[in-house]
Write a protein that holds these residues in place. Structure first.
Motif, PDB file in Angstrom:
ATOM      1  N   ALA A 146      61.086  36.849  45.429  1.00  0.00           N
ATOM      2  CA  ALA A 146      59.746  37.417  45.553  1.00  0.00           C
ATOM      3  C   ALA A 146      58.712  36.342  45.241  1.00  0.00           C
ATOM      4  CB  ALA A 146      59.576  38.599  44.611  1.00  0.00           C
ATOM      5  N   ALA A 147      57.759  36.159  46.120  1.00  0.00           N
ATOM      6  CA  ALA A 147      56.747  35.124  45.921  1.00  0.00           C
ATOM      7  C   ALA A 147      55.728  35.526  44.863  1.00  0.00           C
ATOM      8  CB  ALA A 147      56.038  34.817  47.238  1.00  0.00           C
ATOM      9  N   ARG A 148      55.395  36.808  44.824  1.00  0.00           N
ATOM     10  CA  ARG A 148      54.374  37.308  43.905  1.00  0.00           C
ATOM     11  C   ARG A 148      54.835  38.656  43.349  1.00  0.00           C
ATOM     12  NH1 ARG A 148      49.235  34.989  45.585  1.00  0.00           N
ATOM     13  NH2 ARG A 148      48.060  36.929  45.347  1.00  0.00           N
ATOM     14  N   VAL A 149      54.693  38.819  42.048  1.00  0.00           N
ATOM     15  CA  VAL A 149      55.080  40.055  41.368  1.00  0.00           C
ATOM     16  C   VAL A 149      53.896  40.529  40.538  1.00  0.00           C
ATOM     17  CG1 VAL A 149      56.696  41.126  39.745  1.00  0.00           C
ATOM     18  CG2 VAL A 149      57.480  39.283  41.257  1.00  0.00           C
ATOM     19  N   ALA A 150      53.651  41.823  40.527  1.00  0.00           N
ATOM     20  CA  ALA A 150      52.619  42.407  39.668  1.00  0.00           C
ATOM     21  C   ALA A 150      53.273  43.268  38.600  1.00  0.00           C
ATOM     22  CB  ALA A 150      51.637  43.243  40.482  1.00  0.00           C
ATOM     23  N   ILE A 151      52.689  43.232  37.408  1.00  0.00           N
ATOM     24  CA  ILE A 151      53.084  44.123  36.314  1.00  0.00           C
ATOM     25  C   ILE A 151      51.870  44.956  35.953  1.00  0.00           C
ATOM     26  CG2 ILE A 151      53.955  44.302  33.955  1.00  0.00           C
ATOM     27  CD1 ILE A 151      55.117  41.479  34.284  1.00  0.00           C
ATOM     28  N   GLY A 165      43.096  46.129  41.811  1.00  0.00           N
ATOM     29  CA  GLY A 165      43.424  44.739  41.545  1.00  0.00           C
ATOM     30  C   GLY A 165      44.827  44.373  41.979  1.00  0.00           C
ATOM     31  N   VAL A 166      45.772  45.286  41.731  1.00  0.00           N
ATOM     32  CA  VAL A 166      47.143  45.062  42.184  1.00  0.00           C
ATOM     33  C   VAL A 166      47.186  44.949  43.703  1.00  0.00           C
ATOM     34  CG1 VAL A 166      49.431  46.115  42.360  1.00  0.00           C
ATOM     35  CG2 VAL A 166      48.217  46.144  40.169  1.00  0.00           C
ATOM     36  N   GLN A 167      46.480  45.826  44.388  1.00  0.00           N
ATOM     37  CA  GLN A 167      46.472  45.797  45.852  1.00  0.00           C
ATOM     38  C   GLN A 167      45.886  44.494  46.388  1.00  0.00           C
ATOM     39  OE1 GLN A 167      44.481  49.704  46.212  1.00  0.00           O
ATOM     40  NE2 GLN A 167      46.187  50.319  47.529  1.00  0.00           N
ATOM     41  N   ARG A 168      44.813  44.015  45.747  1.00  0.00           N
ATOM     42  CA  ARG A 168      44.216  42.748  46.196  1.00  0.00           C
ATOM     43  C   ARG A 168      45.185  41.582  46.021  1.00  0.00           C
ATOM     44  NH1 ARG A 168      39.633  44.951  43.662  1.00  0.00           N
ATOM     45  NH2 ARG A 168      40.055  43.742  41.756  1.00  0.00           N
ATOM     46  N   TYR A 169      45.993  41.655  44.991  1.00  0.00           N
ATOM     47  CA  TYR A 169      46.946  40.572  44.718  1.00  0.00           C
ATOM     48  C   TYR A 169      48.064  40.526  45.756  1.00  0.00           C
ATOM     49  CZ  TYR A 169      50.202  37.688  42.011  1.00  0.00           C
ATOM     50  OH  TYR A 169      51.058  36.694  41.594  1.00  0.00           O
ATOM     51  N   GLN A 170      48.377  41.639  46.368  1.00  0.00           N
ATOM     52  CA  GLN A 170      49.400  41.762  47.409  1.00  0.00           C
ATOM     53  C   GLN A 170      50.776  41.266  46.938  1.00  0.00           C
ATOM     54  OE1 GLN A 170      47.513  39.632  50.747  1.00  0.00           O
ATOM     55  NE2 GLN A 170      46.835  41.609  51.550  1.00  0.00           N
ATOM     56  N   PRO A 171      51.312  41.908  45.907  1.00  0.00           N
ATOM     57  CA  PRO A 171      52.624  41.483  45.394  1.00  0.00           C
ATOM     58  C   PRO A 171      53.761  41.941  46.300  1.00  0.00           C
ATOM     59  CG  PRO A 171      51.906  43.438  44.247  1.00  0.00           C
ATOM     60  CD  PRO A 171      50.758  43.039  45.143  1.00  0.00           C
ATOM     61  N   GLY A 178      43.317  35.074  32.186  1.00  0.00           N
ATOM     62  CA  GLY A 178      44.279  34.054  32.599  1.00  0.00           C
ATOM     63  C   GLY A 178      43.758  32.672  32.278  1.00  0.00           C
ATOM     64  N   ARG A 179      44.656  31.689  32.348  1.00  0.00           N
ATOM     65  CA  ARG A 179      44.288  30.326  31.982  1.00  0.00           C
ATOM     66  C   ARG A 179      44.904  29.352  32.972  1.00  0.00           C
ATOM     67  NH1 ARG A 179      45.631  30.209  26.490  1.00  0.00           N
ATOM     68  NH2 ARG A 179      47.802  30.090  27.163  1.00  0.00           N
ATOM     69  N   GLY A 180      44.157  28.317  33.327  1.00  0.00           N
ATOM     70  CA  GLY A 180      44.677  27.306  34.244  1.00  0.00           C
ATOM     71  C   GLY A 180      45.074  27.924  35.564  1.00  0.00           C
ATOM     72  N   PRO A 181      46.294  27.667  36.029  1.00  0.00           N
ATOM     73  CA  PRO A 181      46.747  28.261  37.289  1.00  0.00           C
ATOM     74  C   PRO A 181      46.720  29.787  37.269  1.00  0.00           C
ATOM     75  CG  PRO A 181      48.256  26.537  36.579  1.00  0.00           C
ATOM     76  CD  PRO A 181      47.324  26.782  35.437  1.00  0.00           C
ATOM     77  N   GLY A 182      46.758  30.380  36.079  1.00  0.00           N
ATOM     78  CA  GLY A 182      46.774  31.832  35.960  1.00  0.00           C
ATOM     79  C   GLY A 182      45.401  32.481  35.906  1.00  0.00           C
ATOM     80  N   GLU A 183      44.349  31.692  35.989  1.00  0.00           N
ATOM     81  CA  GLU A 183      43.007  32.269  35.954  1.00  0.00           C
ATOM     82  C   GLU A 183      42.839  33.299  37.070  1.00  0.00           C
ATOM     83  OE1 GLU A 183      39.519  33.524  35.014  1.00  0.00           O
ATOM     84  OE2 GLU A 183      40.430  31.954  33.758  1.00  0.00           O
ATOM     85  N   GLY A 184      42.363  34.480  36.686  1.00  0.00           N
ATOM     86  CA  GLY A 184      42.179  35.567  37.632  1.00  0.00           C
ATOM     87  C   GLY A 184      43.408  36.434  37.840  1.00  0.00           C
ATOM     88  N   CYS A 185      44.506  36.091  37.181  1.00  0.00           N
ATOM     89  CA  CYS A 185      45.760  36.850  37.352  1.00  0.00           C
ATOM     90  C   CYS A 185      46.094  37.686  36.126  1.00  0.00           C
ATOM     91  CB  CYS A 185      46.909  35.893  37.683  1.00  0.00           C
ATOM     92  SG  CYS A 185      46.743  35.147  39.319  1.00  0.00           S
ATOM     93  N   ASN A 186      45.106  37.918  35.269  1.00  0.00           N
ATOM     94  CA  ASN A 186      45.271  38.783  34.106  1.00  0.00           C
ATOM     95  C   ASN A 186      44.055  39.700  34.028  1.00  0.00           C
ATOM     96  OD1 ASN A 186      47.127  38.813  31.429  1.00  0.00           O
ATOM     97  ND2 ASN A 186      45.028  39.386  30.890  1.00  0.00           N
ATOM     98  N   ALA A 187      44.286  40.998  33.955  1.00  0.00           N
ATOM     99  CA  ALA A 187      43.181  41.963  33.948  1.00  0.00           C
ATOM    100  C   ALA A 187      43.431  43.029  32.898  1.00  0.00           C
ATOM    101  CB  ALA A 187      43.034  42.606  35.324  1.00  0.00           C
ATOM    102  N   ASN A 188      42.524  43.123  31.929  1.00  0.00           N
ATOM    103  CA  ASN A 188      42.619  44.115  30.867  1.00  0.00           C
ATOM    104  C   ASN A 188      41.507  45.143  30.998  1.00  0.00           C
ATOM    105  OD1 ASN A 188      44.875  43.070  29.455  1.00  0.00           O
ATOM    106  ND2 ASN A 188      43.581  41.502  28.505  1.00  0.00           N
ATOM    107  N   TYR A 189      41.869  46.408  30.769  1.00  0.00           N
ATOM    108  CA  TYR A 189      40.923  47.509  30.842  1.00  0.00           C
ATOM    109  C   TYR A 189      41.005  48.310  29.539  1.00  0.00           C
ATOM    110  CZ  TYR A 189      41.199  46.049  35.665  1.00  0.00           C
ATOM    111  OH  TYR A 189      41.194  45.282  36.804  1.00  0.00           O
ATOM    112  N   PRO A 190      40.376  47.791  28.473  1.00  0.00           N
ATOM    113  CA  PRO A 190      40.432  48.477  27.175  1.00  0.00           C
ATOM    114  C   PRO A 190      39.518  49.694  27.160  1.00  0.00           C
ATOM    115  CG  PRO A 190      39.098  46.477  27.016  1.00  0.00           C
ATOM    116  CD  PRO A 190      39.672  46.490  28.403  1.00  0.00           C
ATOM    117  N   LEU A 191      40.005  50.777  26.542  1.00  0.00           N
ATOM    118  CA  LEU A 191      39.284  52.036  26.478  1.00  0.00           C
ATOM    119  C   LEU A 191      39.221  52.529  25.033  1.00  0.00           C
ATOM    120  CD1 LEU A 191      40.993  53.801  29.523  1.00  0.00           C
ATOM    121  CD2 LEU A 191      38.743  52.700  29.510  1.00  0.00           C
ATOM    122  N   ALA A 192      38.158  53.239  24.723  1.00  0.00           N
ATOM    123  CA  ALA A 192      37.946  53.715  23.365  1.00  0.00           C
ATOM    124  C   ALA A 192      38.946  54.799  22.986  1.00  0.00           C
ATOM    125  CB  ALA A 192      36.533  54.266  23.223  1.00  0.00           C
TER     126      ALA A 192
END
Length: 345
Positions: A187-192, A269-275, A237-251
């Motif tokens: 798999a070239a790209r995987v989403a969690i 976001g997962v759909q845009r990544y096309q895993p 995300g950091r370095g090559p991973g910039e933009g590949c980490n997304a957090n949605y914190p809720l109260a």
């Protein structure tokens, strides 16, 4: 949907954790997986398989060998000094202390490789944790070979375990191991996508510098919720991973309506990544009755969750994480899986 399960999870049965200033019975207990397994069978979700036994090198694709060595040997080292109780750390390395030296003493190694006091190591912890990783890899392999979905009924859970530390009831990061398994299988790209109440700090840390694995999490705001020190919205995300980490914190106290609004953004976001494959870290401690979490989802909301995840229309591996309202745990978990399977068999 096929389920992969092993009753070896019973080998890990901690007696107590340090919580709110006192030793209390562990919230993470064998009956959690038992309740889910019973509901899977009751509803005839699909075939139930036992896990394959994978080589330890598959674990070392995401965990450092020295850490895996520690987990495998910890109980023997503990009993060698005459101890017989469950293992808990006696200290936590502070920010201005050294981290480049692994202590020789077992008390020191436990403190070095852990980050909290919720995850006692017992005589059977290594076998149970290794088997949970095998459960995840076996389910991942089913999808690699063509299955559209599978459920890895893992216990102990895994998303708080990073490459070289454990805590939050987690020892080996089953979701991360499976995601790496998808990558190694082509798999070239995987989403969690992590839907547990608590942020998957370990999963984020493992893939934070990488662009081949996208991590998204909807969780309790770390300003007020465990694990406190990761999970903020500015962690992208950091370095090559910039933009590949997304957090949605809720109260704390977030309603189901608001939670699903955040899930919708995470799914986009997962759909845009096309895993090529999707791993769901399936925690159902977002339930209104959970004793250590603070969202307001009802049992019927987990049907809605499964339906929404199915509409992503991706090969999907569900990996079991948290959920501590034990009596309702099986119903809530299988609600997600059954609704998903109905739309995406």
């Amino acid at each position: 949907m096929k389920t992969v399960y092993s009753d070896k999870h019973h080998l890990h049965h901690g007696q107590a954790e340090l919580f709110a200033g006192k030793l209390v019975p562990c919230f993470e207990m064998p009956s959690r997986a038992d309740m889910i397994f019973a509901e899977v069978k009751k509803r005839n979700l699909g075939e139930i398989l036992v896990p394959q036994n994978f080589d330890r090198t598959r674990i070392e694709r995401v965990h450092r060998p020295a850490y895996v060595d520690f987990l495998e040997q910890a109980w023997a080292d503990w009993t060698a000094i005459g101890e017989t109780t469950d293992i808990l750390p006696i200290c936590t390395p502070a920010r201005d202390m050294r981290s480049d030296r692994i202590p020789q003493n077992i008390h020191g190694r436990v403190s070095y490789f852990s980050f909290d006091t919720t995850a006692p190591i017992t005589s059977g912890t290594w076998t149970a944790a290794k088997t949970a990783a095998d459960v995840a890899l076996t389910a991942q392999n089913l999808i690699t070979k063509g299955a559209r979905s599978a459920f890895a009924l893992c216990r102990p859970p895994g998303h708080h375990a990073s490459s070289d530390y454990y805590g939050g009831y987690c020892f080996l990061n089953n979701a991360a191991i499976a995601a790496q398994g998808f990558r190694d299988a082509g798999a070239a790209r995987v989403a969690i996508l992590d839907v547990d109440y608590h942020h998957g700090n370990g999963t984020q840390s493992i893939f934070y510098d990488r662009s081949d694995v996208y991590f998204a999490s909807v969780h309790g705001d770390p300003a007020t919720s465990y694990p406190f020190f990761l999970g903020y919205g500015d962690e992208t995300g950091r370095g090559p991973g910039e933009g590949c980490n997304a957090n949605y914190p809720l109260a704390a106290g977030t309603s189901a309506e608001t939670w699903f609004e955040a899930l919708e953004i995470a799914c986009a976001g997962v759909q845009r990544y096309q895993p090529d494959a999707l791993v769901i870290s399936l925690g159902v401690d977002t339930y209104e009755g959970d004793p250590i979490s603070y969202f307001k989802l009802k049992s019927e909301d987990f049907l809605k969750m499964g339906d929404r995840l199915a509409r992503l229309d991706l090969p999907t591996l569900f990996v079991m994480e948290g959920g501590y309202a034990v009596e309702d745990l099986g119903v809530n978990t299988v609600n997600v899986l059954e609704a998903f399977a109905h739309k995406n068999p």
